[in-house]
Design a protein around this motif. Structure first.
Motif, PDB file in Angstrom:
ATOM      1  N   PHE A 112      -5.185  -6.233 -16.493  1.00 45.53           N
ATOM      2  CA  PHE A 112      -4.905  -5.194 -15.487  1.00 45.53           C
ATOM      3  C   PHE A 112      -5.133  -5.695 -14.064  1.00 45.53           C
ATOM      4  N   ARG A 113      -4.925  -7.000 -13.869  1.00 49.94           N
ATOM      5  CA  ARG A 113      -4.951  -7.533 -12.503  1.00 49.94           C
ATOM      6  C   ARG A 113      -3.506  -7.561 -12.015  1.00 49.94           C
ATOM      7  N   PHE A 114      -3.156  -6.576 -11.224  1.00 50.86           N
ATOM      8  CA  PHE A 114      -1.756  -6.460 -10.798  1.00 50.86           C
ATOM      9  C   PHE A 114      -1.427  -7.377  -9.628  1.00 50.86           C
ATOM     10  N   GLY A 115      -2.446  -7.771  -8.894  1.00 51.47           N
ATOM     11  CA  GLY A 115      -2.235  -8.710  -7.783  1.00 51.47           C
ATOM     12  C   GLY A 115      -1.604  -8.059  -6.560  1.00 51.47           C
ATOM     13  N   VAL A 116      -1.004  -8.925  -5.752  1.00 48.45           N
ATOM     14  CA  VAL A 116      -0.446  -8.479  -4.470  1.00 48.45           C
ATOM     15  C   VAL A 116       1.076  -8.545  -4.551  1.00 48.45           C
ATOM     16  N   SER A 117       1.739  -7.540  -4.013  1.00 54.68           N
ATOM     17  CA  SER A 117       3.204  -7.527  -4.063  1.00 54.68           C
ATOM     18  C   SER A 117       3.759  -8.625  -3.163  1.00 54.68           C
ATOM     19  N   ASP A 118       5.030  -8.925  -3.354  1.00 55.53           N
ATOM     20  CA  ASP A 118       5.627 -10.006  -2.560  1.00 55.53           C
ATOM     21  C   ASP A 118       5.712  -9.632  -1.085  1.00 55.53           C
ATOM     22  N   SER A 119       5.597  -8.332  -0.784  1.00 46.09           N
ATOM     23  CA  SER A 119       5.580  -7.950   0.633  1.00 46.09           C
ATOM     24  C   SER A 119       4.147  -7.859   1.159  1.00 46.09           C
TER      25      SER A 119
ATOM     26  N   SER B 172       9.576   6.439  -7.338  1.00 48.60           N
ATOM     27  CA  SER B 172      10.560   5.484  -6.804  1.00 48.60           C
ATOM     28  C   SER B 172       9.984   4.082  -6.649  1.00 48.60           C
ATOM     29  N   TYR B 173       8.734   3.919  -7.051  1.00 50.39           N
ATOM     30  CA  TYR B 173       8.065   2.626  -6.809  1.00 50.39           C
ATOM     31  C   TYR B 173       8.815   1.465  -7.492  1.00 50.39           C
ATOM     32  N   THR B 174       9.183   1.670  -8.762  1.00 47.78           N
ATOM     33  CA  THR B 174       9.848   0.591  -9.507  1.00 47.78           C
ATOM     34  C   THR B 174      11.256   0.350  -8.970  1.00 47.78           C
ATOM     35  N   ILE B 175      11.979   1.438  -8.728  1.00 51.79           N
ATOM     36  CA  ILE B 175      13.364   1.290  -8.256  1.00 51.79           C
ATOM     37  C   ILE B 175      13.379   0.576  -6.898  1.00 51.79           C
ATOM     38  N   ASP B 176      12.490   0.993  -6.020  1.00 49.57           N
ATOM     39  CA  ASP B 176      12.420   0.341  -4.706  1.00 49.57           C
ATOM     40  C   ASP B 176      12.103  -1.145  -4.859  1.00 49.57           C
ATOM     41  N   ALA B 177      11.211  -1.441  -5.812  1.00 57.67           N
ATOM     42  CA  ALA B 177      10.821  -2.842  -6.027  1.00 57.67           C
ATOM     43  C   ALA B 177      11.993  -3.659  -6.564  1.00 57.67           C
ATOM     44  N   ILE B 178      12.772  -3.056  -7.457  1.00 60.40           N
ATOM     45  CA  ILE B 178      13.938  -3.780  -7.996  1.00 60.40           C
ATOM     46  C   ILE B 178      14.925  -4.045  -6.860  1.00 60.40           C
ATOM     47  N   ASN B 179      15.137  -3.033  -6.034  1.00 59.65           N
ATOM     48  CA  ASN B 179      16.077  -3.200  -4.920  1.00 59.65           C
ATOM     49  C   ASN B 179      15.610  -4.253  -3.933  1.00 59.65           C
ATOM     50  N   SER B 180      14.304  -4.343  -3.736  1.00 62.58           N
ATOM     51  CA  SER B 180      13.824  -5.353  -2.773  1.00 62.58           C
ATOM     52  C   SER B 180      13.411  -6.648  -3.478  1.00 62.58           C
ATOM     53  N   GLN B 181      13.745  -6.759  -4.774  1.00 60.50           N
ATOM     54  CA  GLN B 181      13.464  -7.961  -5.575  1.00 60.50           C
ATOM     55  C   GLN B 181      11.988  -8.344  -5.518  1.00 60.50           C
ATOM     56  N   ASP B 182      11.131  -7.350  -5.583  1.00 62.57           N
ATOM     57  CA  ASP B 182       9.696  -7.609  -5.565  1.00 62.57           C
ATOM     58  C   ASP B 182       9.215  -7.706  -7.005  1.00 62.57           C
ATOM     59  N   PHE B 183       9.206  -8.950  -7.512  1.00 58.20           N
ATOM     60  CA  PHE B 183       8.899  -9.153  -8.922  1.00 58.20           C
ATOM     61  C   PHE B 183       7.489  -8.697  -9.264  1.00 58.20           C
ATOM     62  N   ALA B 184       6.569  -8.892  -8.333  1.00 60.41           N
ATOM     63  CA  ALA B 184       5.174  -8.549  -8.601  1.00 60.41           C
ATOM     64  C   ALA B 184       5.055  -7.067  -8.974  1.00 60.41           C
ATOM     65  N   ILE B 185       5.753  -6.202  -8.277  1.00 61.57           N
ATOM     66  CA  ILE B 185       5.672  -4.772  -8.571  1.00 61.57           C
ATOM     67  C   ILE B 185       6.436  -4.446  -9.850  1.00 61.57           C
ATOM     68  N   VAL B 186       7.599  -5.061 -10.010  1.00 59.61           N
ATOM     69  CA  VAL B 186       8.406  -4.775 -11.205  1.00 59.61           C
ATOM     70  C   VAL B 186       7.606  -5.089 -12.461  1.00 59.61           C
ATOM     71  N   ARG B 187       7.016  -6.285 -12.502  1.00 58.22           N
ATOM     72  CA  ARG B 187       6.290  -6.669 -13.722  1.00 58.22           C
ATOM     73  C   ARG B 187       5.090  -5.748 -13.934  1.00 58.22           C
ATOM     74  N   ALA B 188       4.412  -5.371 -12.857  1.00 52.04           N
ATOM     75  CA  ALA B 188       3.241  -4.497 -12.990  1.00 52.04           C
ATOM     76  C   ALA B 188       3.640  -3.128 -13.515  1.00 52.04           C
ATOM     77  N   MET B 189       4.723  -2.588 -12.999  1.00 55.19           N
ATOM     78  CA  MET B 189       5.127  -1.237 -13.391  1.00 55.19           C
ATOM     79  C   MET B 189       5.686  -1.206 -14.823  1.00 55.19           C
ATOM     80  N   VAL B 190       6.437  -2.247 -15.178  1.00 57.12           N
ATOM     81  CA  VAL B 190       6.956  -2.285 -16.553  1.00 57.12           C
ATOM     82  C   VAL B 190       5.784  -2.400 -17.520  1.00 57.12           C
ATOM     83  N   PHE B 191       4.821  -3.239 -17.178  1.00 54.70           N
ATOM     84  CA  PHE B 191       3.647  -3.412 -18.033  1.00 54.70           C
ATOM     85  C   PHE B 191       2.875  -2.095 -18.149  1.00 54.70           C
TER      86      PHE B 191
END
Lengths: 325, 719
Positions: A91-98, A279-298
């Motif tokens: 559960f270490r989600f880390g820092v988003s790419d932004s 909208s967190y995941t959708i926004d992350a997909i649109n901005s290609q922020d992998f860190a958030i996408v992987r965290a939210m899918v998990f």
């Protein structure tokens, strides 16, 4: 039961790892680290050097899954997958790419999502059950037929229409509540009235029909006939016998979605400016922020696994015939 | 009787009440000078070294202060000092560092010094990074794990401090631009200009951000507490415009010392989210998921509303506040509003002070007069709403890849094909259909407002012609003639003897984009050309552009600064995207154009520069590497209580000049937002009426059951 829970927990580990790998592969099939860098750096004055810098700063300058140039265990650990995705299991989600901490963001956004979703679910449940019981009470009468037609009409209308229509009528024409927004603490109530009302209303059609089906199935059973033969009134039969027995499928259906309520609703939150996770995941997909996408899918997978586990446990609570082994 | 009670209730529900139930803001704010705005896109960066986006500038330009700014009222845009005492002293130097006179040849100038003197007495906003304890040590520069653990946001650090702005802070910020870990988007550009920038960047690459304070950078020096010098290579007159951008704002070294402490990033407490500046506002709340709040900086230095402007500004009331201390607004609340419907409704209810116009609400807000002018609809005028229009300093165009074997190249055949397409693609129609008329068709590279733009005679003679004193697009027959001359009579490709096929690469792939893509297809069909739309995602599109695999595309450019160089460089050969990774997306290369560009870019505005610009326009119009598209026109709506508004497309720090008439706003809001209860009560009544048959049926059933039970029990008794 504890053994069962431990076993289910252990089963979920390979499942979560599989989800993790799948998300990783799917994401990087579509986006390369270079694409991610370009997206984050914007469109003006982006040079190859600045892309290389970004990748180096964000740890995307190593191979994806296997590092041929490294030695020993570093062949695995010096990869994007290991460095970015393995920490999720702890559960270490880390820092988003932004640059924002994902865990802190999730914590902050989960509560507003829950503030909308939980009352909608609970009030919706109550309203739907009441209407469904009423329809069963008046079964085979013109009241039931009229109710069914109304339910089909309500089901056929898009949820977007309810939102826009509700905002127009309650927020714009009647001016009874703010049309959108959010606030902390009790001040949030005036912002939640409309989305909850719309959420409940939009679910009445399908909810009432579904619960009516469950109640009708029970109403025809032998124990109900016995209850009637004993002289119980129809309402007594419905509330004392039919409702508790029909609650088993209702309860299990509700329990499975409980953990997912944190994940919010994309459209509802967007229209009502609720600062939730919708909208967190959708926004992350649109901005290609992998860190958030992987965290939210998990997180979604974990919550779903928890939901299924809670469902199994709830069976044992509401139905004494079921034992977990 | 009950009907009378019900009707009384209905009537009482229509009477005015003192409080608006739909007010999304706290009631106690209604009488305060609070400005309400919205944002739809979550900002990514507030670090002035990184931020490079209009939506982010809306916030940070109110907080950070570069040495210069654009005059709020005067046009054409002109720079004036902000924290500086005057415009910079510019000194030309030769290779040995010797001073040169101003009339020297550009080729003799090896370096240019910008000597900047800042005002004394300017102080930073109160901030924990500057807080000191009784011993004079920084209170929060060595936080322990407990302090970090207990902090949820920046406001949890209760003590704040301030200090005077110094020239060293400007030097420090330029060093930050150079640090690879900061990832400044202009670092690669500045390497080409600022002396020692690249070396410094390499020197500090593996050092922490905080280490740069004591390391010198060759070309940037603080000469005294209030004066610093930036030395750039050669002559680059546009450099002064960069000095008016947030990139060159001051940054106290204490900011990095504070924010770089381990653990704060995990709490989202970073310089990228909590700015530290000297500007009129400070960021009091940063919740990008919900709202941002700016508060008036209590330590803001003396700055007054301008006393001069354009001739009509006094008549418009824009000089009424001349000489008064800035800023006028105490608090600015930016609410996240993703959807246009609630946003527009809240604007009409008076809960937003300004609004853009989306296509959904365009007809509700704007109507066109017989002469084609946009005016407000009567409903908007009744509400006292004001309309402001301004042509954006940006250009959108359809580009041809000049490396392509069909549409590219310098052959007469390819040029005529491009010119024919330029006539056929009717951008006036595009603006009318897809932009509600919010744009003007482009005649060349430069948008209005940029030096060299000629709005009287400067039409594109290859696409337009004068007809009865009006500019008219040439007839399609002329384009067809060009097609014949290009060897594609009726659009037939002689190689295949079928319709010429061209490819249009785009990222517009959603269902909403389909009408636009069909429109493009139809434009090409006028010439018999079959246009194939190759929709792709953003990444693949960028890749195609980089590798030169796109044939026709649509692109745009928003000016960094108001100088023709910032537009013509988009066609400069050395900026070719494929060969040099630059911004010349069409990969256009014309030696004569390049020669003129090199001559023009370093010149000050003069007759000679103007002539060169016209020559360059002529070359580009003739070669047609672009179909000049349009310059968008911004339409903004403001409530009558929002004062001192004048469109300024270069300045981002306008908030400090604007004013709110709070009494007028409170009155209008009260008037517009009286709640209406009677339909609600009516709804309840209808619902109750609908329940009556159910109640009757239920009672009837209960009666039947009772009769049945009595019947059964009497039978049992008899038995």
């Amino acid at each position: 039961m504890s053994q069962y829970i431990i076993r289910r927990f252990l089963y979920s580990l390979p499942l979560l790892m599989g989800v993790n790998i799948l998300t990783f592969v799917l994401f990087f099939v579509v986006n390369s680290p270079d694409d991610m860098a370009r997206m984050q750096l914007g469109q003006k004055h982006v040079t190859e050097q600045s892309i290389a810098n970004w990748k180096q700063q964000h740890g995307y300058d190593v191979p994806l899954l296997w590092n041929d140039d490294a030695q020993g265990e570093k062949k695995i650990t010096d990869t994007i997958f290991y460095q970015k995705s393995v920490g999720l299991l702890l559960f270490r989600f880390g820092v988003s790419d932004s640059g924002r901490n994902i865990g802190a963001d999730i914590k902050e956004r989960a509560m507003p999502s829950l503030a909308v979703a939980l009352p909608t679910l609970m009030i919706g449940l109550l309203v739907n059950i009441c209407f469904a019981l009423m329809m069963v009470l008046f079964r085979n009468s013109y009241l039931e037929h009229a109710g069914l037609v109304l339910c089909v009409i309500l089901m056929s209308i898009s949820s977007l229409f309810y939102i826009i229509g509700g905002q127009f009528f309650v927020g714009k024409v009647l001016r009874l509540v703010p049309i959108s927004g959010y606030d902390d603490g009790m001040a949030a109530i005036k912002f939640l009235i409309l989305p909850v009302l719309i959420g409940v209303f939009s679910g009445i059609g399908s909810g009432v029909r579904w619960y009516r089906t469950l109640f009708l199935e029970e109403v025809e059973k032998d124990y109900v006939r016995t209850a009637r033969a004993k002289g119980l009134t129809e309402t007594q039969t419905l509330f004392r016998h039919v409702l508790p027995n029909a609650m088993i499928p209702i309860l299990t259906g509700v329990v499975v979605v409980l953990p997912l309520l944190f994940m919010g609703s994309l459209i509802m939150e967007s229209f009502f400016s609720i600062p939730g996770l919708g909208s967190y995941t959708i926004d992350a997909i649109n901005s290609q922020d992998f860190a958030i996408v992987r965290a939210m899918v998990f997180l979604g997978s974990v919550l779903y696994v928890i939901g299924l586990l809670l469902t199994d446990i709830s069976y044992t609570l509401v139905d004494p015939r079921v034992r977990l082994s | 009787m009950s009907l009378a009670v019900f009707l009384t209730a209905l009537v009482s529900c229509t009477l005015p009440i003192s409080e608006s139930l739909n007010n999304p803001y706290p009631e106690n704010e209604s009488e305060q000078a609070v400005l309400y705005q919205s944002f739809s896109e979550r900002p990514k960066h507030f670090d002035p070294a990184v931020s490079y986006n209009t939506s982010e500038y809306a916030f940070i330009a109110q907080i950070y202060e570069p040495p210069f700014q654009y005059h709020y009222l005067k046009r054409p845009y002109q720079l004036v000092p902000l924290t500086a005492t005057r415009l910079p002293e510019i000194i030309y130097l030769n290779q040995k560092g010797g001073k040169l006179s101003y009339d020297v040849n550009d080729s003799d100038i090896a370096f240019t010094d910008y000597m900047i003197e800042i005002q004394s007495g300017i102080r930073y906003q109160p901030h924990p990074a500057l807080a000191k304890n009784a011993q004079g040590d920084y209170q929060y520069h060595q936080l322990n794990p407990t302090q970090i653990e207990s902090a949820a946001s920046l406001n949890d650090f209760k003590a704040t401090g301030s200090r005077e702005l110094t020239a060293e802070d400007y030097v420090y910020q330029i060093k930050r631009l150079a640090h690879p870990k900061i990832q400044s988007p202009i670092a690669e550009i500045m390497k080409n200009y600022i002396v020692g920038f690249d070396d410094f960047s390499k020197q500090v690459a593996d050092k922490p951000k905080t280490a740069i304070r004591n390391l010198p950078i060759a070309g940037v020096t603080a000469l005294s507490r209030y004066q610093y010098r930036i030395r750039i290579k050669g002559k680059y007159p546009q450099f002064i415009y960069w000095l008016a951008m947030p990139f060159f704002s001051p940054m106290p070294w204490e900011a990095d010392m504070f924010y770089d402490q381990a653990g704060l990033t995990d709490k989202n407490i970073t310089l990228d989210w909590f700015p530290l500046g000297t500007g009129p506002y400070l960021m009091a709340e940063n919740n990008p998921n919900r709202r941002m709040i700016l508060l008036k900086n209590p330590l803001f230095h003396q700055e007054s509303y301008p006393a001069e402007g354009e001739a009509e500004d006094r008549q418009k009331g824009l000089l009424a506040d001349a000489g008064k201390k800035l800023p006028f607004i105490d608090k600015v609340v930016f609410m996240l509003e993703k959807e246009t419907i609630p946003y527009w409704t809240k604007f009409l209810q008076g809960y937003y002070d300004a609004s853009g116009i989306t296509s959904d609400s365009f007809d509700q807000a704007i109507q066109f007069t017989g002469s084609g002018d946009a005016v407000l609809t009567p409903t908007m005028r009744e509400k006292g709403i004001q309309l402001q229009t301004s042509v954006a300093i940006s250009s959108f165009y359809m580009g041809f890849n000049m490396l392509d074997s069909t549409v590219g190249g310098t052959t007469e055949q390819a040029r005529k094909l491009r010119q024919a397409i330029a006539i056929a693609v009717d951008y006036e129609e595009y603006i009318s259909i897809f932009m509600n008329g919010r744009g003007i068709a482009a005649q060349g590279v430069l948008p209005p407002g940029i030096y060299g733009f000629d709005d009287k005679t400067g039409i594109n003679p290859y696409v337009y012609q004068w007809q009865a004193n009006k500019v008219q697009r040439k007839k399609i027959a002329e384009a067809r003639k060009l097609m014949i001359a290009a060897g594609y009579a009726n659009g037939i490709d002689p190689k295949t003897e079928e319709a010429l096929i061209l490819y249009f690469d785009t990222t517009s792939t959603s269902i909403d984009d389909r009408p636009r893509m069909n429109w493009y297809r139809k434009q090409f069909e006028k010439l018999g050309i079959k246009l194939v739309i190759r929709g792709t995602d953003y990444n693949r599109f960028q890749e195609k552009m980089r590798t030169g695999n796109a044939q026709i595309f649509v692109w745009g450019w928003n000016a960094d600064y108001p100088d023709p160089e910032n537009f013509f460089f988009l066609l400069y050969g050395a900026n070719s995207k494929v060969r040099h990774g630059g911004e010349n997306a069409a990969n256009y290369h014309n030696p004569e154009f390049d020669r003129l560009f090199e001559q023009m870019r370093n010149m000050d505005n003069s007759e000679q520069r103007y002539r060169i610009i016209q020559q360059m326009q002529e070359i580009v119009r003739h070669d047609a590497p672009w179909v000049f598209g349009y310059h968008p026109k911004n339409f903004s709506l403001f409530h009558g209580w929002y004062k001192n508004l004048k469109p300024n497309l270069m300045a981002n720090n306008q908030l400090k000049y604007t004013r709110i008439d709070t009494a007028a706003r409170a009155e209008k809001r009260q008037q517009w937002n009286q709640p209406v209860f009677w339909p609600l009560l009516l709804g309840v009544a209808v619902f109750v009426l609908m329940l009556i048959p159910a109640v009757i049926a239920y009672r009837r059933r209960r009666l039947q059951e009772r009769v049945m039970r009595e019947h059964l029990s009497s039978r049992e008794t008899k038995l």
